[in-house]
Design a protein around this motif. Structure first.
Motif, short mmCIF file in Angstrom:
data_model
loop_
_atom_site.label_atom_id
_atom_site.label_comp_id
_atom_site.label_asym_id
_atom_site.label_seq_id
_atom_site.Cartn_x
_atom_site.Cartn_y
_atom_site.Cartn_z
N ASP A 1 0.82 -1.21 0.00
CA ASP A 1 0.00 0.00 0.00
C ASP A 1 0.86 1.26 0.00
O ASP A 1 0.46 2.30 -0.55
N LEU A 2 2.05 1.17 0.60
CA LEU A 2 2.95 2.32 0.63
C LEU A 2 3.82 2.41 -0.62
O LEU A 2 4.63 3.32 -0.75
N GLY A 3 3.65 1.45 -1.53
CA GLY A 3 4.31 1.56 -2.83
C GLY A 3 5.62 0.85 -2.98
O GLY A 3 6.32 1.05 -3.97
N SER A 4 6.01 -0.02 -2.03
CA SER A 4 7.29 -0.72 -2.13
C SER A 4 7.06 -2.18 -2.47
O SER A 4 6.92 -3.03 -1.58
N LEU A 5 7.02 -2.49 -3.75
CA LEU A 5 6.75 -3.85 -4.19
C LEU A 5 7.84 -4.84 -3.77
O LEU A 5 7.52 -5.93 -3.26
N PRO A 6 9.13 -4.55 -3.93
CA PRO A 6 10.16 -5.52 -3.51
C PRO A 6 10.08 -5.85 -2.03
O PRO A 6 10.26 -7.00 -1.63
N THR A 7 9.84 -4.84 -1.19
CA THR A 7 9.72 -5.09 0.24
C THR A 7 8.52 -5.98 0.53
O THR A 7 8.59 -6.90 1.35
N ALA B 1 0.66 12.06 -2.73
CA ALA B 1 0.38 10.85 -1.97
C ALA B 1 1.62 10.35 -1.24
O ALA B 1 2.73 10.40 -1.76
N THR B 2 1.41 9.82 -0.03
CA THR B 2 2.51 9.23 0.73
C THR B 2 3.12 8.07 -0.02
O THR B 2 4.34 7.91 -0.07
N ALA B 3 2.29 7.21 -0.62
CA ALA B 3 2.80 6.06 -1.36
C ALA B 3 3.69 6.50 -2.52
O ALA B 3 4.68 5.85 -2.85
N HIS B 4 3.34 7.61 -3.15
CA HIS B 4 4.16 8.12 -4.25
C HIS B 4 5.54 8.52 -3.74
O HIS B 4 6.55 8.27 -4.38
N ARG B 5 5.59 9.14 -2.56
CA ARG B 5 6.87 9.60 -2.01
C ARG B 5 7.72 8.45 -1.51
O ARG B 5 8.93 8.49 -1.56
N LEU B 6 7.05 7.38 -0.98
CA LEU B 6 7.81 6.27 -0.40
C LEU B 6 8.05 5.14 -1.37
O LEU B 6 8.80 4.23 -1.07
N GLY B 7 7.40 5.17 -2.52
CA GLY B 7 7.47 4.05 -3.45
C GLY B 7 8.87 3.74 -3.93
O GLY B 7 9.73 4.60 -4.05
N ALA B 8 9.09 2.45 -4.19
CA ALA B 8 10.39 2.01 -4.69
C ALA B 8 10.52 2.37 -6.16
O ALA B 8 9.54 2.73 -6.82
N SER B 9 11.73 2.21 -6.68
CA SER B 9 11.97 2.61 -8.07
C SER B 9 11.34 1.63 -9.04
O SER B 9 11.06 1.95 -10.18
#
Length: 444
Positions: free
Chosen positions: A195-201, A429-437
């Motif tokens: 939900d926070l945008g970090s798929l690898p994590t 969005a928070t997810a946009h700022r925290l998202g992985a590359s």
């Protein structure tokens, strides 16, 4: 009775009880101190220490003056006396009768009790595990009404507590509970990482949850984790792998209707990404037909984020229909999801789910060329606070933004204004700022 150390052999040969050994030890300590020109020694030895020395449960050498005193008493190095690997002299024929006295038998009983006591000390209070269980359940059920950052903080803390408890207990049933709590916490961390945008994590944490489930052979936890991995696989652009993972998840034992419904929904989405409408619609039908009454302790008894209620089924099926370019099916499912959510009390409506359903409703209308209807459906979405704008919502909005560039809307001021508003919304969005590359797969 087989000796375990050279010290034990020598003590038995002398027929020493612990009291006799202690007196000999104290006398030898005084002699060692006198030979070194030091003040008279008051060194002594406790019975528990004596039992450890004779039973070979010593790692390394004891502190001084014990090694010197033992060497003075027996003429062997301390390492030879205490190391269980030292070659011992053969026992005399018929055994050492001197060793088989009441004192030696009592010492054996005390050794056994001490070992059991050591094992018993490697446990934690059951109430500590009860509290951990309660905290995991509460977080799972509060997931959709708690800000993502707070969910992350609490889930991380719970995983740390579970891991710490596992290091402190060797009781099998407590370790089973600890591994289950650790797996559930890792699963919640995976969900919030997505939900926070970090798929690898998210992928790494779902694999961790699956491994914890494997250790204790917990079917529902393994199925949940493999389902999450399937979900993450098609978001990462690997729908064929997603299908494989779903089929693996469906083979685990002990699954209830909710678990099987969730897996069918994920399977349908994977087939949607593969452009296989027949298989996708078959999976959707299976998801809607799971009514055997079977339950499991994770998906049903805990529920919350581990559950998969009808509104979530409808929202997910809407996305699958969009992948199949079926605007009617998508609109009907999205509208059904919003109706089901609207029937709940306001404080029980999962904001992430309702937001995604609203975006899917907008996409379905846009697919039919209804710009005004698409704009109307996004009304509630633009009111969502920045921390609640999850990755699923942002990717769906990216698909809306892409649809607004269709030639049918060329030159339409409303389409241009809506597109700019989506860009501003997503950028904050928070997810946009925290998202992985690593980009997520666009659900379109």
């Amino acid at each position: 009775m087989e000796a375990r150390t050279l010290l034990q052999v020598l003590v038995r040969e002398r027929g020493w009880t612990f009291d006799l050994f202690r007196r000999a030890y104290e006398k030898a300590a005084r002699e060692v101190a006198a030979a070194a020109g030091e003040p008279s020694s008051t060194a002594t030895v406790e019975e528990q220490t004596f039992r450890r020395w004779t039973s070979g449960r010593v790692k390394g050498l004891p502190n001084q003056p014990a090694p010197q005193v033992l060497e003075h008493m027996f003429g062997y190095s301390a390492r030879q006396l205490l190391d269980p690997s030292t070659d011992l002299p053969p026992a005399p024929p018929g055994g050492n009768v001197l060793a088989l006295n009441e004192s030696e038998l009592a010492m054996t009983a005390r050794d056994a009790a001490a070992h059991a006591g050591d094992a018993a000390s490697l446990s934690v209070p059951d109430m500590t595990l009860d509290q951990l269980d309660d905290d995991v359940v509460a977080l799972a059920r509060d997931y959709n009404s708690t800000s993502p950052i707070e969910v992350y903080r609490r889930a991380k803390e719970l995983l740390g507590v579970a891991q710490s408890l596992l290091e402190r207990t060797q009781i099998p049933r407590q370790r089973t509970r600890g591994y289950l709590a650790a797996g559930q916490s890792a699963a919640l961390l995976s969900a919030i990482a997505f939900d926070l945008g970090s798929l690898p994590t998210a992928v790494s944490l779902s694999r961790t949850a699956a491994l914890y489930g494997q250790v204790i052979e917990h079917g529902p936890l393994q199925a949940y984790a493999h389902g999450a991995l399937a979900f993450l696989a098609y978001w990462g652009g690997r729908p064929s792998e997603a299908v494989r993972l779903v089929h693996t998840a469906q083979q685990f034992g002990g699954l209830g209707d909710t678990a099987r419904t969730r897996l069918s929904v994920i399977e349908g989405r994977a087939y949607g990404h593969l452009g296989n409408p027949a298989a996708a619609e078959r999976a959707i039908r299976h998801a809607l037909e799971q009514q055997t009454g079977a339950r499991d302790e994770l998906h049903d008894d805990i529920g919350g984020e581990f559950g998969f209620p009808d509104d979530r089924v409808a929202m997910s099926n809407a996305t699958t229909y969009l992948l199949l370019r079926n605007s009617e099916g998508a609109e009907a499912s999205a509208h059904s999801a919003l109706q089901l959510l609207g029937s709940r009390p306001g404080d029980q409506r999962p904001l992430l789910i309702s937001t995604q359903a609203s975006v899917d409703l907008s996409r379905a209308r846009l697919l039919r060329g209804e710009l005004d209807g698409a704009h109307e459906a996004l009304g509630p979405v633009f009111d969502v606070p920045t921390e609640w704008r999850g990755a699923g919502t942002l990717e769906r909005l990216a698909a809306v933004r892409s649809g607004l560039c269709h030639p049918n809307f060329a030159g339409a001021a409303e389409a241009s204004a809506l597109g700019e508003r989506i860009e501003e919304y997503s950028a904050a969005a928070t997810a946009h700022r925290l998202g992985a590359s690593t980009p997520l797969a666009i659900e379109s």
